[in-house]
Structure formats: C-alpha cells, structure tokens
Design a protein around this motif. Structure first.
Motif, PDB file in Angstrom:
ATOM      1  N   ILE A 176      31.704  87.382 121.539  1.00  0.00           N
ATOM      2  CA  ILE A 176      31.722  88.462 120.545  1.00  0.00           C
ATOM      3  C   ILE A 176      30.491  88.359 119.645  1.00  0.00           C
ATOM      4  CG2 ILE A 176      32.938  89.318 118.500  1.00  0.00           C
ATOM      5  CD1 ILE A 176      35.580  88.633 119.992  1.00  0.00           C
ATOM      6  N   GLU A 177      30.135  87.148 119.247  1.00  0.00           N
ATOM      7  CA  GLU A 177      28.934  86.957 118.428  1.00  0.00           C
ATOM      8  C   GLU A 177      27.676  87.351 119.199  1.00  0.00           C
ATOM      9  OE1 GLU A 177      28.618  86.299 115.135  1.00  0.00           O
ATOM     10  OE2 GLU A 177      30.793  86.568 115.192  1.00  0.00           O
ATOM     11  N   THR A 178      27.633  87.034 120.485  1.00  0.00           N
ATOM     12  CA  THR A 178      26.499  87.436 121.320  1.00  0.00           C
ATOM     13  C   THR A 178      26.382  88.949 121.375  1.00  0.00           C
ATOM     14  OG1 THR A 178      26.713  85.435 122.662  1.00  0.00           O
ATOM     15  CG2 THR A 178      25.460  87.257 123.618  1.00  0.00           C
ATOM     16  N   LEU A 179      27.520  89.635 121.500  1.00  0.00           N
ATOM     17  CA  LEU A 179      27.504  91.102 121.520  1.00  0.00           C
ATOM     18  C   LEU A 179      27.006  91.663 120.191  1.00  0.00           C
ATOM     19  CD1 LEU A 179      30.812  91.678 123.465  1.00  0.00           C
ATOM     20  CD2 LEU A 179      28.528  92.343 124.236  1.00  0.00           C
ATOM     21  N   LYS A 180      27.354  91.021 119.085  1.00  0.00           N
ATOM     22  CA  LYS A 180      26.845  91.463 117.781  1.00  0.00           C
ATOM     23  C   LYS A 180      25.331  91.274 117.702  1.00  0.00           C
ATOM     24  CE  LYS A 180      31.095  90.630 115.211  1.00  0.00           C
ATOM     25  NZ  LYS A 180      31.760  89.784 114.195  1.00  0.00           N
ATOM     26  N   ILE A 181      24.852  90.163 118.234  1.00  0.00           N
ATOM     27  CA  ILE A 181      23.411  89.914 118.254  1.00  0.00           C
ATOM     28  C   ILE A 181      22.713  90.973 119.102  1.00  0.00           C
ATOM     29  CG2 ILE A 181      21.633  88.322 119.108  1.00  0.00           C
ATOM     30  CD1 ILE A 181      23.574  86.027 118.311  1.00  0.00           C
ATOM     31  N   ILE A 182      23.303  91.322 120.218  1.00  0.00           N
ATOM     32  CA  ILE A 182      22.728  92.337 121.102  1.00  0.00           C
ATOM     33  C   ILE A 182      22.569  93.656 120.360  1.00  0.00           C
ATOM     34  CG2 ILE A 182      23.278  93.802 123.091  1.00  0.00           C
ATOM     35  CD1 ILE A 182      24.367  91.235 124.448  1.00  0.00           C
ATOM     36  N   VAL A 183      23.607  94.079 119.648  1.00  0.00           N
ATOM     37  CA  VAL A 183      23.530  95.345 118.911  1.00  0.00           C
ATOM     38  C   VAL A 183      22.469  95.257 117.826  1.00  0.00           C
ATOM     39  CG1 VAL A 183      24.792  96.892 117.369  1.00  0.00           C
ATOM     40  CG2 VAL A 183      25.894  96.025 119.422  1.00  0.00           C
TER      41      VAL A 183
END
Length: 127
Positions: free
Chosen positions: A109-116
């Motif tokens: 989930i944190e990786t997805l936030k970084i992606i955005v």
C-alpha cells in the motif's frame, strides 16, 4: 513561421495531455489496487479466510491485467517490487504467516502511494 509555431504548440499540448492522462490512469489503477489490499487487511483481521483469499486473488488478477500500463508509465523498480510483493502476500497468508502477510500488504500500500506521488504531472515528467 506560423506553421512551426503551431507545430510546437501542438507538440507541447500533446506532451502535457499525455502526462496528465498517465497521472489519472496510474492514480485510478493504484487506488483500485489499494482498495483491494485494504479489503485484504480487513478480512485477514476478521479471520475470514475465504474472503481474504478471494480478495488477494482479485488483487493479483488486477495487478496482472494492469501490468502493461504500469510497465509503460512507472519506474521499473517500483513496478517489480509490486509484482513480487502482492503474490507473496497470498503465499504468506496460505502458509499461516498472516502477520507477515499483513506487513507485506502494508508495504505494498505504501508503494502504491509512492507511485501516485511520483506520477504527479510535473515539468520533469512532461519533458
């Protein structure tokens, strides 16, 4: 003279449109995957094994369907970390390591936030 100026303006608008379009596409995909992972966490905390496995299977299926889009728009290290982490969540959960699976889910989930965050339109992304 005006033809060249018009061509430059059209190319600039095209670059900006592609940048904004890629941001919205990646944001939508990331939010969709985040929602699935958050549902996984909810079901795992409730010890609902069937819904937990169905949810992570859906997440893996969605991630695989979005693979080409992510490969085009993302830094490959972030993309690869997701492609490795999400299936490992299922494996960890199935082998009884639900705490580790939940930790890996939080990391994803944190990786997805970084992606955005990294995909936000900026001057560097446009050019």
């Amino acid at each position: 003279m005006y033809k060249r100026l018009l061509l430059v303006i059209i190319l600039l608008l095209l670059c900006i449109t592609i940048s904004i379009g890629s941001f919205f596409t990646v944001s939508y995909i990331s939010e969709d995957l985040t929602e699935e992972l958050e549902n996984f966490l909810i079901y795992a905390e409730e010890d609902n094994e069937i819904l937990t496995l169905v949810t992570i299977d859906n997440c893996i299926e969605k991630l695989n369907s979005y693979e080409k889009i992510y490969a085009i728009f993302l830094d490959h290290s972030l993309f690869e970390s997701l492609m490795i982490a999400v299936p490992s969540i299922k494996h960890l959960y199935e082998t009884g390591n639900s705490d580790e699976a939940m930790d890996k889910c939080f990391e994803s989930i944190e990786t997805l936030k970084i992606i955005v965050h990294e995909q936000k339109p900026s001057f560097e992304n446009v050019f």
